[in-house]
Motif scaffolding. Sequence first.
Motif, PDB file in Angstrom:
ATOM      1  N   LYS A 144      73.794   7.261   4.939  1.00 54.07           N
ATOM      2  CA  LYS A 144      73.305   6.692   3.674  1.00 54.07           C
ATOM      3  C   LYS A 144      73.890   7.410   2.458  1.00 54.07           C
ATOM      4  O   LYS A 144      73.907   6.869   1.355  1.00 54.07           O
ATOM      5  CB  LYS A 144      71.781   6.778   3.623  1.00 54.07           C
ATOM      6  N   ASP A 145      74.356   8.622   2.653  1.00 49.28           N
ATOM      7  CA  ASP A 145      74.927   9.419   1.565  1.00 49.28           C
ATOM      8  C   ASP A 145      76.295   8.881   1.167  1.00 49.28           C
ATOM      9  O   ASP A 145      77.033   8.361   2.006  1.00 49.28           O
ATOM     10  CB  ASP A 145      75.039  10.873   2.031  1.00 49.28           C
ATOM     11  N   LYS A 146      76.675   9.040  -0.108  1.00 48.02           N
ATOM     12  CA  LYS A 146      77.955   8.494  -0.585  1.00 48.02           C
ATOM     13  C   LYS A 146      79.156   9.101   0.135  1.00 48.02           C
ATOM     14  O   LYS A 146      80.184   8.441   0.310  1.00 48.02           O
ATOM     15  CB  LYS A 146      78.094   8.692  -2.096  1.00 48.02           C
ATOM     16  N   ARG A 151      71.543  19.900  -1.132  1.00 48.06           N
ATOM     17  CA  ARG A 151      70.239  19.339  -1.491  1.00 48.06           C
ATOM     18  C   ARG A 151      69.289  20.381  -2.098  1.00 48.06           C
ATOM     19  O   ARG A 151      68.284  20.035  -2.720  1.00 48.06           O
ATOM     20  CB  ARG A 151      69.571  18.742  -0.255  1.00 48.06           C
ATOM     21  N   HIS A 190      80.891  17.038  -0.711  1.00 48.98           N
ATOM     22  CA  HIS A 190      79.798  17.892  -1.161  1.00 48.98           C
ATOM     23  C   HIS A 190      80.137  19.363  -0.912  1.00 48.98           C
ATOM     24  O   HIS A 190      80.825  19.695   0.069  1.00 48.98           O
ATOM     25  CB  HIS A 190      78.506  17.555  -0.414  1.00 48.98           C
ATOM     26  N   ASP A 219      81.520  17.704  -6.400  1.00 49.10           N
ATOM     27  CA  ASP A 219      81.685  16.329  -5.905  1.00 49.10           C
ATOM     28  C   ASP A 219      82.824  15.623  -6.626  1.00 49.10           C
ATOM     29  O   ASP A 219      83.682  14.980  -6.004  1.00 49.10           O
ATOM     30  CB  ASP A 219      80.398  15.529  -6.118  1.00 49.10           C
ATOM     31  N   LYS A 222      78.691  10.508   3.180  1.00 44.84           N
ATOM     32  CA  LYS A 222      78.250  10.549   4.584  1.00 44.84           C
ATOM     33  C   LYS A 222      78.119  11.994   5.060  1.00 44.84           C
ATOM     34  O   LYS A 222      78.523  12.358   6.180  1.00 44.84           O
ATOM     35  CB  LYS A 222      79.211   9.752   5.470  1.00 44.84           C
ATOM     36  N   GLN A 223      77.502  12.824   4.205  1.00 45.78           N
ATOM     37  CA  GLN A 223      77.372  14.257   4.498  1.00 45.78           C
ATOM     38  C   GLN A 223      75.946  14.775   4.267  1.00 45.78           C
ATOM     39  O   GLN A 223      75.753  15.962   4.035  1.00 45.78           O
ATOM     40  CB  GLN A 223      78.340  15.066   3.634  1.00 45.78           C
ATOM     41  N   ASP A 224      74.958  13.908   4.347  1.00 42.44           N
ATOM     42  CA  ASP A 224      73.573  14.351   4.162  1.00 42.44           C
ATOM     43  C   ASP A 224      73.047  14.841   5.510  1.00 42.44           C
ATOM     44  O   ASP A 224      72.196  14.206   6.135  1.00 42.44           O
ATOM     45  CB  ASP A 224      72.723  13.211   3.609  1.00 42.44           C
TER      46      ASP A 224
END
Length: 415
Positions: free
Chosen positions: A375-377, A279, A303, A297, A379-381
């Motif tokens: 919510k991340d595509k 991020r 990520h 990605d 699932k790693q946020d």
Amino acid sequence: MKRILPLLALYLGINSVALAAEPVTLGLNYPRTGSYKEEGLAQMRGALLAIDEINASGGVLGRPLRLSSRNSASRPEKAVANVDKLADEGAAMLFGGASSAVAIAAGKRARERGLLYFGTLTYSNDTTGKDGHRYMFRECNSAWMSARVLGQYLNKHLPDRNYFYITSDYTWGHTSESSLRQATFTQDAAKHPGVRVRFPGAPLADYRDALTQAAASQAQVLVLVLFGEDLVRAMRIADDMGLTGKMQVAVPNLTLSMVEQAGPNLMQGVLGTEPWTWRVPEIEGSERGKAFVQAFDDRYQTHPSSSAASAYSIVYQWADAVKRARSFDSEAVLAALENHRYRLLKDEQFWRPFDHQNVQTIYAVRVKPRDEVLKDKFKQDYFEIVHRLSGEEAAPSLAEWQAERSGAAQPLALK
């Protein structure tokens, strides 16, 4: 069209010459097995992406790059043997880490072989402190830098708390604990006790015994100076014992793969530090950083972590220094690196000449709740940045560095 065709032919010709030239070998000394193997995999992926991009643009001084890697297993003696094997192959530089003991030992042997060594994940103060030398460059932050940013956050939001430390018994653990104790004013071991666990290979019983002592203490903050799978094992036991709901858990150095392995439910609310997250390019307005995240990605369907970003950055920084020096010679490249300022994956960074520490912004992070993570595509946020310090604020001063060197009976300039 008549003008375009000759230009295209020239471009293809230049790249054909570069690809036909003798490849330049870069040696990666990384953990393919052991407690830190996930961080090692990330380094490999970041390095390969950088090399492929550089080769696609013509290589370095007309020569393509190739990667040769050896498994350190996070063991210093194995890493030193790898240095000799990679040097005998003709490697032009060496890099790697995921254990400070490995990076320090390998770096010293690289100097004897006349090769620069770039530390990826090596957070011990000793790497560029008392064990620092001219041929060692550290891309990631030091333990003291982590402690300053995390300590400031803890002092503000959790003042006057009792701490309990559980620490890996080697150079990274020792310097990380001492740095955080100093930053949080918790040097009094009677009030803020701690336990050291074996590294590598501590059995689960060691973690359970240490956590039992933590549970019996008066601590409100549990500091786990553990990394990789060691942290994951300890967190699972701490959760089973109900400690994660009673104490604020702080981990000096977090990575994406550590949270991934433990799971966001278990790691929710844990505090730590990172020199980079995927991020960060958005936050810092780094277009080059955004492009790296997208390329990683697309290629790996995950990520990039700070481990991957470190290896990627090292390859680019070495290649750029070679181009500026117009030479692959270690001394020439060293001179081109010292005091060099650049922007690559975040805001400005530079290679400090007196200790070869990479000076960069460092972030205190907190692991997000599971519903936000998902919510991340991918699932790693995982990380919310809760505090930050510039590299100049976080890194020890020349006077502090020299005091550490003199205390260890080391020369006050790199040799």
